[in-house]
Design a protein around this motif. Structure first.
Motif, PDB file in Angstrom:
ATOM      1  N   GLY A 239       0.802  -1.216   0.000  1.00  0.00           N
ATOM      2  CA  GLY A 239       0.000   0.000   0.000  1.00  0.00           C
ATOM      3  C   GLY A 239       0.833   1.265   0.000  1.00  0.00           C
ATOM      4  O   GLY A 239       0.427   2.287  -0.570  1.00  0.00           O
ATOM      5  N   LEU A 240       2.002   1.213   0.629  1.00  0.00           N
ATOM      6  CA  LEU A 240       2.868   2.394   0.638  1.00  0.00           C
ATOM      7  C   LEU A 240       3.395   2.705  -0.756  1.00  0.00           C
ATOM      8  O   LEU A 240       3.715   3.855  -1.067  1.00  0.00           O
ATOM      9  N   GLN A 241       3.472   1.690  -1.610  1.00  0.00           N
ATOM     10  CA  GLN A 241       3.934   1.929  -2.972  1.00  0.00           C
ATOM     11  C   GLN A 241       2.826   2.539  -3.824  1.00  0.00           C
ATOM     12  O   GLN A 241       3.101   3.255  -4.790  1.00  0.00           O
ATOM     13  N   LEU A 242       1.574   2.292  -3.444  1.00  0.00           N
ATOM     14  CA  LEU A 242       0.462   3.025  -4.063  1.00  0.00           C
ATOM     15  C   LEU A 242       0.548   4.506  -3.695  1.00  0.00           C
ATOM     16  O   LEU A 242       0.359   5.382  -4.542  1.00  0.00           O
ATOM     17  N   ALA A 243       0.845   4.773  -2.404  1.00  0.00           N
ATOM     18  CA  ALA A 243       0.965   6.160  -1.968  1.00  0.00           C
ATOM     19  C   ALA A 243       2.158   6.843  -2.618  1.00  0.00           C
ATOM     20  O   ALA A 243       2.092   8.028  -2.972  1.00  0.00           O
ATOM     21  N   ASP A 244       3.266   6.106  -2.785  1.00  0.00           N
ATOM     22  CA  ASP A 244       4.442   6.660  -3.460  1.00  0.00           C
ATOM     23  C   ASP A 244       4.082   7.083  -4.877  1.00  0.00           C
ATOM     24  O   ASP A 244       4.474   8.166  -5.336  1.00  0.00           O
ATOM     25  N   PHE A 245       3.303   6.253  -5.563  1.00  0.00           N
ATOM     26  CA  PHE A 245       2.914   6.570  -6.936  1.00  0.00           C
ATOM     27  C   PHE A 245       2.038   7.818  -6.985  1.00  0.00           C
ATOM     28  O   PHE A 245       2.275   8.730  -7.788  1.00  0.00           O
ATOM     29  N   ALA A 246       1.013   7.863  -6.137  1.00  0.00           N
ATOM     30  CA  ALA A 246       0.106   9.020  -6.147  1.00  0.00           C
ATOM     31  C   ALA A 246       0.863  10.301  -5.799  1.00  0.00           C
ATOM     32  O   ALA A 246       0.666  11.342  -6.442  1.00  0.00           O
ATOM     33  N   ALA A 247       1.757  10.232  -4.805  1.00  0.00           N
ATOM     34  CA  ALA A 247       2.533  11.409  -4.414  1.00  0.00           C
ATOM     35  C   ALA A 247       3.431  11.870  -5.554  1.00  0.00           C
ATOM     36  O   ALA A 247       3.540  13.071  -5.840  1.00  0.00           O
ATOM     37  N   PHE A 248       4.074  10.909  -6.218  1.00  0.00           N
ATOM     38  CA  PHE A 248       4.953  11.236  -7.341  1.00  0.00           C
ATOM     39  C   PHE A 248       4.187  11.903  -8.475  1.00  0.00           C
ATOM     40  O   PHE A 248       4.615  12.932  -9.005  1.00  0.00           O
ATOM     41  N   VAL A 249       3.056  11.340  -8.849  1.00  0.00           N
ATOM     42  CA  VAL A 249       2.300  11.859  -9.993  1.00  0.00           C
ATOM     43  C   VAL A 249       1.780  13.267  -9.711  1.00  0.00           C
ATOM     44  O   VAL A 249       1.883  14.164 -10.561  1.00  0.00           O
ATOM     45  N   ILE A 250       1.234  13.494  -8.509  1.00  0.00           N
ATOM     46  CA  ILE A 250       0.704  14.819  -8.184  1.00  0.00           C
ATOM     47  C   ILE A 250       1.828  15.844  -8.152  1.00  0.00           C
ATOM     48  O   ILE A 250       1.721  16.933  -8.732  1.00  0.00           O
ATOM     49  N   ASN A 251       2.923  15.500  -7.492  1.00  0.00           N
ATOM     50  CA  ASN A 251       4.043  16.430  -7.387  1.00  0.00           C
ATOM     51  C   ASN A 251       4.642  16.740  -8.760  1.00  0.00           C
ATOM     52  O   ASN A 251       4.916  17.891  -9.098  1.00  0.00           O
ATOM     53  N   ARG A 252       4.823  15.702  -9.576  1.00  0.00           N
ATOM     54  CA  ARG A 252       5.411  15.910 -10.909  1.00  0.00           C
ATOM     55  C   ARG A 252       4.474  16.711 -11.797  1.00  0.00           C
ATOM     56  O   ARG A 252       4.919  17.540 -12.595  1.00  0.00           O
ATOM     57  N   SER A 253       3.166  16.492 -11.673  1.00  0.00           N
ATOM     58  CA  SER A 253       2.192  17.263 -12.458  1.00  0.00           C
ATOM     59  C   SER A 253       2.294  18.745 -12.135  1.00  0.00           C
ATOM     60  O   SER A 253       2.253  19.603 -13.025  1.00  0.00           O
ATOM     61  N   GLN A 254       2.413  19.050 -10.832  1.00  0.00           N
ATOM     62  CA  GLN A 254       2.522  20.450 -10.426  1.00  0.00           C
ATOM     63  C   GLN A 254       3.843  21.054 -10.883  1.00  0.00           C
ATOM     64  O   GLN A 254       3.902  22.216 -11.274  1.00  0.00           O
ATOM     65  N   TRP A 255       4.889  20.249 -10.837  1.00  0.00           N
ATOM     66  CA  TRP A 255       6.192  20.705 -11.317  1.00  0.00           C
ATOM     67  C   TRP A 255       6.127  21.039 -12.805  1.00  0.00           C
ATOM     68  O   TRP A 255       6.625  22.078 -13.257  1.00  0.00           O
ATOM     69  N   ILE A 256       5.489  20.166 -13.575  1.00  0.00           N
ATOM     70  CA  ILE A 256       5.336  20.394 -15.009  1.00  0.00           C
ATOM     71  C   ILE A 256       4.595  21.706 -15.253  1.00  0.00           C
ATOM     72  O   ILE A 256       4.987  22.516 -16.099  1.00  0.00           O
TER      73      ILE A 256
END
Length: 292
Positions: A200-217
């Motif tokens: 489950g923590l790897q699901l959270a890692d994915f969601a955190a990565f995608v949201i953060n990278r989207s905002q960075w973009i």
């Protein structure tokens, strides 16, 4: 099988975006909520997925920043193969529709809300530490949304849920009592675990990565056609069931820092805040309807 809340952190510590809205001190936390009714199915699916990744790439756990950047065990894996792993996880998140809650804090957060009164009796939590402050804010927001979801589907949420947090604030198997939210969070306690120990923590890692990278973009790109990496991240983000963030359709020809910051400024003004984040404390005089 018992449901759970899984939380991981992200942000851009020390990295300059050039945007006041994403300062280098920003700290973000993302929670993925696994309802009781689908917990067994999610665990089974993740076990199959992670076994396949382990067999093909030798990765014991998934850190999507490393996958995206081609670091660690992913250094010699082709871009197309790495993109495939990201797309597969995106499809898992979209198919399951797991609720996601995201919370960001920065130095300007308290400047935006000078009348906030920080709670007392928070035990060992350091509210001057943005990471710890942000995690407590995430717990508050996640609890609010879980209560609302339980009202709509009581049998889906056999509360309280354990809260598992990616190790960092405390080491693996550390635990810290929370000051509130015992109706939603078991204990109430934050239980810290290495991500390799809980899928489950790897699901959270994915969601955190995608949201953060989207905002960075959004704050670093120049308007124009999306490149392959941008398209992959934004598509993955569109598939997340983020319950506390608005989704906004964009046109690639206009999508960049200027348009993104205009939208954020309008949102801040609608909430009664200054158009741009404050960089230092200021005295503000609010006029009444008659100018007094």
């Amino acid at each position: 099988m018992q449901g759970a809340i899984y939380a991981d952190d992200s942000g851009n510590p020390g990295a300059e975006t050039g945007s006041d809205f994403l300062p280098s001190d920003r700290k973000s936390w993302t929670a993925v909520i696994v309802p009781s009714v689908v917990a067994g199915e999610v665990q089974k699916g993740m076990d199959i997925f992670l076994d396949g990744v382990r067999d093909e790439f030798g990765a014991e756990e998934l850190h999507f920043t490393e996958i995206f950047s081609g670091k660690g065990v992913w250094e010699r894996v082709s871009v197309d193969k790495r993109a495939e792993v990201i797309q597969l996880m995106a499809s898992v998140m979209e198919a399951t529709g797991l609720p996601v809650v995201h919370q960001s804090v920065a130095e300007f957060t308290t400047l935006d809300h000078p009348n906030w009164r920080l709670p007392t009796g928070v035990g060992d939590w350091d509210l001057e530490d943005l990471s710890q402050f942000g995690l407590l804010m995430l717990c508050s927001r996640a609890s609010h949304h879980i209560r609302a979801m339980k009202q709509k589907g009581p049998s889906d949420f056999d509360l309280p849920f354990p809260l598992y947090v990616d190790a960092g604030i405390l080491p693996h198997e550390g635990a810290r009592k929370l000051p509130n939210w015992d109706d939603v969070i078991e204990g109430p306690t934050a239980q810290f675990r290495d991500s390799a120990s809980l899928a489950g923590l790897q699901l959270a890692d994915f969601a955190a990565f995608v949201i953060n990278r989207s905002q960075w973009i959004a704050v670093t790109r120049t308007p124009g056609p999306l490149n392959k990496a941008e398209r992959a991240i934004l598509t993955a983000g569109a598939g997340l069931n983020i319950v506390n963030l608005p989704f906004r359709p964009v046109v690639a020809a206009d999508f960049g820092r200027e348009s993104h910051e205009e939208w954020l400024s309008a949102d801040r003004v609608a909430k009664g805040l200054s158009p741009r984040p404050l960089k230092k404390a200021v005295d503000v005089c609010y006029l009444g309807p008659n100018g007094d």
